[in-house]
Motif scaffolding. Structure first.
Motif, mmCIF file in Angstrom:
data_model
loop_
_atom_site.group_PDB
_atom_site.id
_atom_site.type_symbol
_atom_site.label_atom_id
_atom_site.label_comp_id
_atom_site.label_asym_id
_atom_site.label_seq_id
_atom_site.Cartn_x
_atom_site.Cartn_y
_atom_site.Cartn_z
ATOM 1 N N TYR A 282 -47.507 69.782 25.309
ATOM 2 C CA TYR A 282 -46.500 70.562 26.143
ATOM 3 C C TYR A 282 -45.175 70.112 25.741
ATOM 4 O O TYR A 282 -44.693 69.017 26.052
ATOM 5 N N ALA A 283 -44.494 71.110 25.238
ATOM 6 C CA ALA A 283 -42.987 71.138 24.835
ATOM 7 C C ALA A 283 -42.443 72.525 24.903
ATOM 8 O O ALA A 283 -43.128 73.280 24.085
ATOM 9 N N ASN A 284 -41.404 72.861 25.220
ATOM 10 C CA ASN A 284 -40.719 74.189 25.003
ATOM 11 C C ASN A 284 -39.580 73.941 23.722
ATOM 12 O O ASN A 284 -38.429 73.507 24.310
ATOM 13 N N MET A 285 -39.916 74.048 22.679
ATOM 14 C CA MET A 285 -38.832 73.727 21.549
ATOM 15 C C MET A 285 -38.302 74.812 20.799
ATOM 16 O O MET A 285 -37.707 74.701 20.068
ATOM 17 N N GLU A 287 -35.923 77.030 21.496
ATOM 18 C CA GLU A 287 -34.597 77.432 21.079
ATOM 19 C C GLU A 287 -33.811 76.294 20.660
ATOM 20 O O GLU A 287 -32.706 76.307 20.474
ATOM 21 N N LEU A 288 -34.650 75.043 20.332
ATOM 22 C CA LEU A 288 -33.823 73.862 19.616
ATOM 23 C C LEU A 288 -33.679 74.017 18.271
ATOM 24 O O LEU A 288 -34.255 74.909 17.690
ATOM 25 N N GLU A 289 -32.842 73.119 17.909
ATOM 26 C CA GLU A 289 -32.406 73.132 16.439
ATOM 27 C C GLU A 289 -33.595 72.328 15.649
ATOM 28 O O GLU A 289 -34.310 71.745 16.265
ATOM 29 N N PRO A 290 -33.700 72.796 14.273
ATOM 30 C CA PRO A 290 -34.670 72.038 13.468
ATOM 31 C C PRO A 290 -35.021 70.662 13.790
ATOM 32 O O PRO A 290 -36.263 70.404 13.975
ATOM 33 N N GLU A 291 -33.833 69.872 13.883
ATOM 34 C CA GLU A 291 -34.184 68.352 13.930
ATOM 35 C C GLU A 291 -34.864 68.169 15.233
ATOM 36 O O GLU A 291 -35.696 67.132 15.296
ATOM 37 N N GLU A 292 -34.379 68.805 16.227
ATOM 38 C CA GLU A 292 -35.039 68.706 17.628
ATOM 39 C C GLU A 292 -36.376 68.933 17.678
ATOM 40 O O GLU A 292 -37.200 68.377 18.199
ATOM 41 N N ARG A 293 -36.645 70.014 16.933
ATOM 42 C CA ARG A 293 -38.305 70.636 16.852
ATOM 43 C C ARG A 293 -38.989 69.546 16.285
ATOM 44 O O ARG A 293 -39.938 69.267 16.494
ATOM 45 N N HIS A 294 -38.311 69.174 15.066
ATOM 46 C CA HIS A 294 -39.095 68.171 14.344
ATOM 47 C C HIS A 294 -39.385 66.842 15.084
ATOM 48 O O HIS A 294 -40.648 66.255 14.704
ATOM 49 N N ALA A 295 -38.691 66.164 15.935
ATOM 50 C CA ALA A 295 -39.047 65.241 16.835
ATOM 51 C C ALA A 295 -40.118 65.440 17.813
ATOM 52 O O ALA A 295 -41.076 64.505 17.856
ATOM 53 N N ILE A 296 -39.879 66.605 18.237
ATOM 54 C CA ILE A 296 -41.127 67.020 19.258
ATOM 55 C C ILE A 296 -42.533 67.115 18.407
ATOM 56 O O ILE A 296 -43.645 66.816 18.710
ATOM 57 N N TYR A 297 -42.477 67.783 17.366
ATOM 58 C CA TYR A 297 -43.583 67.866 16.529
ATOM 59 C C TYR A 297 -44.347 66.476 16.075
ATOM 60 O O TYR A 297 -45.550 66.286 15.961
ATOM 61 N N GLN A 298 -43.351 65.416 15.696
ATOM 62 C CA GLN A 298 -43.867 64.241 15.485
ATOM 63 C C GLN A 298 -44.567 63.658 16.749
ATOM 64 O O GLN A 298 -45.548 62.934 16.485
ATOM 65 N N ALA A 299 -44.151 63.912 17.732
ATOM 66 C CA ALA A 299 -44.641 63.381 18.944
ATOM 67 C C ALA A 299 -46.095 64.012 19.300
ATOM 68 O O ALA A 299 -46.941 63.294 19.489
ATOM 69 N N ALA A 300 -46.308 65.228 19.074
ATOM 70 C CA ALA A 300 -47.316 66.145 19.140
ATOM 71 C C ALA A 300 -48.433 65.446 18.031
ATOM 72 O O ALA A 300 -49.678 65.285 18.110
ATOM 73 N N LYS A 301 -47.856 65.193 16.769
ATOM 74 C CA LYS A 301 -48.860 64.584 15.701
ATOM 75 C C LYS A 301 -49.124 63.370 16.170
ATOM 76 O O LYS A 301 -50.443 63.031 16.128
#
Length: 615
Positions: A282-285, A287-301
């Motif tokens: 879970y994360a609501n990414m 409306e975030l900027e691409p770099e912030e999204r990328h950090a969340i995606y890495q955590a999900a990975k």
């Protein structure tokens, strides 16, 4: 002026820049589709098939979105509703693997395949269209629309900059990014009850979206081999303890092999997209900027890798390793995450749960352009703050055309999950076969609007639906009348007028709406609907409870008919024999006669709400 140009060129050469005094030509397209989504590739293919010069700009190296690049290669729903491009794609898979049964390898889906195979077929379908230009691994920026079109700037992976202009723009992103960029109003999270119009919605709005997943594809490398990955940093096996019955005997927990077989694919592979103490995140990414999204995606990975390690190390499936022949990625994980929910635009209409549960209490069903049969399914296990909602059972349903069209921004369409539906309905409309249809319709609308030089909201809905039927689409979700039935198109058209209706049957994970084509009717079944459609007509000579035979049908329709002999032969043909005036007519035959001789589908135009317009 010549001296200035010469000096400018010399300066460019001195600085090592590439520059020219000549202005680059802007490439013009009738339709530009932007995004990585499943709906995006469907939109581009259909726009090109409809004769529009089309550009597809895809940030990913693969086409197909969640079906391929996200690794969710187990389709959900529409097993008996093979509409449009969804049915075409499924036919390619069946031919490749050796028939329908060869795709039923796991228990979550009737259609399961390797992501790379799906990507191959989407590339095959897309590159077969001469009117379609495809730019993969390309970023885009959109400027406000001018009188001549949408200016779209492109940047390829090689650094090449391209300027394009599109008459119609299609948002093919997973999260509705393009719609947001050009100023479309949208909802994100759960609407409040007053706006949603749904009694089961939360009283107050919130920003909670569904969990998303970084899937994984495991491959059986053979018993006795060890393909265990390195233990991920921060690994905590207790997080996954109740994914299966290894250490957890709680009610409803599946055996571990059953958990794996959930996503079993052909050729000894397993899709890991397990919602129960598995790899949802879970994360609501949005409306975030691409770099912030990328950090969340890495955590999900990392979370998914932890689950893979748990399967290998704790459960003992060491021979199941990350597939080395699927994704062109260094970590062997998919190219993108699987988003279940993002933005939902403010469209010309919005579909809510009431429209699905009781479709004939409203008129939106008349504008249907896509069909689905999946139940309302939300993933919120990873977010304890998500309010519990008791979702009602639903029948199979259709998606109104106005859901794809933003209310405020013209010459724009949405082709993926960001269509105008409520948060609750998103749980049923987000699945792959429905999104493929939504994308196909968006491409069709864009091509038609470009040709007519209008905004999509100005198109004649019945013309759109006619074209959709010609391309294998469905208007009504009647699962008991397949596309190869001779009465299919007539039943779809008459069904979309409401003169003859089906019956919805909520049924587990494959909901139904049945037309019952072989049943018989009484005059009362037809008279009220015909009177609504043609209020000036009186049917007083026929008793309401009279069986609807050929003789009775002709008497009912007589004021609207011109050639009775043609009707007689048509009745005989659709009944499968000679004309018998006393024989009760099959419902499918009644639909065929009404469609052919009254043509109510084309006789009266409708608006995006499904209301009849004045002639």
């Amino acid at each position: 002026m010549q001296l200035f140009n010469r000096n400018l060129i010399l300066l460019c050469l001195f600085l090592g820049l590439s520059c020219s005094s000549e202005k680059k030509e802007v490439e013009r397209y009738q339709v530009i589709v932007l995004g990585e989504g499943t709906g995006g590739v469907a939109a581009a293919i259909q726009a090109a098939r409809s004769g529009a010069k089309t550009l597809l700009v895809n940030p990913m190296p693969w086409l197909g979105g969640m079906l391929t690049a996200a690794g969710v290669s187990a389709t959900d729903g529409n097993h008996q509703l093979p509409a449009g491009l969804w049915g075409e794609f499924r036919s390619l898979l069946r031919a490749h693997y050796g028939g329908a049964d060869s795709l039923f390898t796991g228990w979550v889906s009737n259609t399961m395949f390797e992501p790379k195979v799906g990507a191959k077929f989407w590339e095959q379908l897309a590159t077969a269209e001469p009117s379609l230009t495809i730019l993969n691994q390309t970023q885009f920026e959109v400027s406000p629309r001018t009188d001549v079109g949408w200016p779209v700037s492109l940047l390829s992976s090689s650094g090449e900059k391209i300027q394009t202009l599109g008459a119609q723009l299609v948002d093919g992103t997973d999260l509705g990014d393009v719609a947001a960029l050009v100023g479309v109003s949208y909802d994100l999270g759960m609407e409040g009850r007053a706006k949603s119009g749904e009694a089961i919605a939360p009283v107050e709005a919130n920003d909670i979206i569904q969990d998303f997943t970084y899937a994984a594809i495991l491959k059986n490398y053979g018993e006795g081999t060890d393909h265990t990955i390195a233990k991920p940093a921060g690994y905590d096996p207790t997080v996954f303890r109740c994914a299966c019955q290894h250490e957890c005997q709680e009610e409803g927990v599946h055996p571990c092999q059953t958990m794996l077989d959930y996503g079993k694919l052909p050729n000894g592979k397993y899709m890991i997209n397990w919602p129960i103490a598995g790899n949802d995140y879970y994360a609501n990414m949005v409306e975030l900027e691409p770099e912030e999204r990328h950090a969340i995606y890495q955590a999900a990975k990392d979370h998914t890798l932890g689950f893979v390690y748990y399967i290998q190390h704790e459960l003992g499936y060491k021979h199941l390793g990350l597939a080395d022949d699927e994704f062109p990625t260094d970590d062997l994980l998919p190219l993108m995450p699987y988003h279940r929910e993002g933005r939902r635009i403010e469209g010309e209409v919005r579909l809510n749960v009431g429209h699905i549960v009781q479709p004939f209490d409203y008129n939106l069903y008349r504008t249907g352009v896509a069909v689905g049969d999946y139940p309302i399914d939300h993933h919120h296990d990873m977010n304890p703050a998500a309010p519990a909602i008791d979702f009602p059972p639903v029948p199979s349903f259709n998606i109104p055309m106005g859901c794809l069209i933003p209310a405020e921004v013209k010459h724009l369409l949405v082709a993926d999950k960001a269509i105008s539906v409520s948060n609750i309905v998103n749980g049923a409309s987000r699945l792959q076969p429905v999104i493929l249809q939504i994308g196909q319709v968006a491409g069709l609308l864009a091509a038609m609007a470009a040709k007519e030089e209008v905004s999509p909201s100005e198109l004649d809905i019945r013309n759109v639906q006619d074209s959709l039927l010609a391309h294998g689409g469905y208007l009504m979700p009647y699962m008991d009348v397949p596309p190869d039935d001779p009465s299919f198109a007539a039943i779809q058209r008459v069904g979309a007028t409401g003169i003859l209706k089906g019956k919805g049957i909520p049924y587990k994970w494959a909901n139904q709406t049945r037309f019952y084509p072989d049943t018989t009717l009484s005059a009362q079944d037809l008279i009220p609907e015909l009177q609504l459609w043609a209020p000036a007509i009186s049917f007083t000579e026929v008793e309401a409870n009279t069986a609807l035979s050929g003789e009775v049908l002709i008497a009912l329709l007589q004021p609207l008919l011109n050639a009775e002999d043609d009707v007689l032969s048509a009745i005989a043909a659709c009944q499968g024999g000679e004309y018998d005036p006393q024989q009760p007519l099959r419902k499918a035959c009644v639909a065929a006669i009404i469609d052919r001789f009254l043509d109510p589908f084309h006789a009266r135009k409708i608006d995006l709400e499904g209301n009849y317009l004045s002639n």
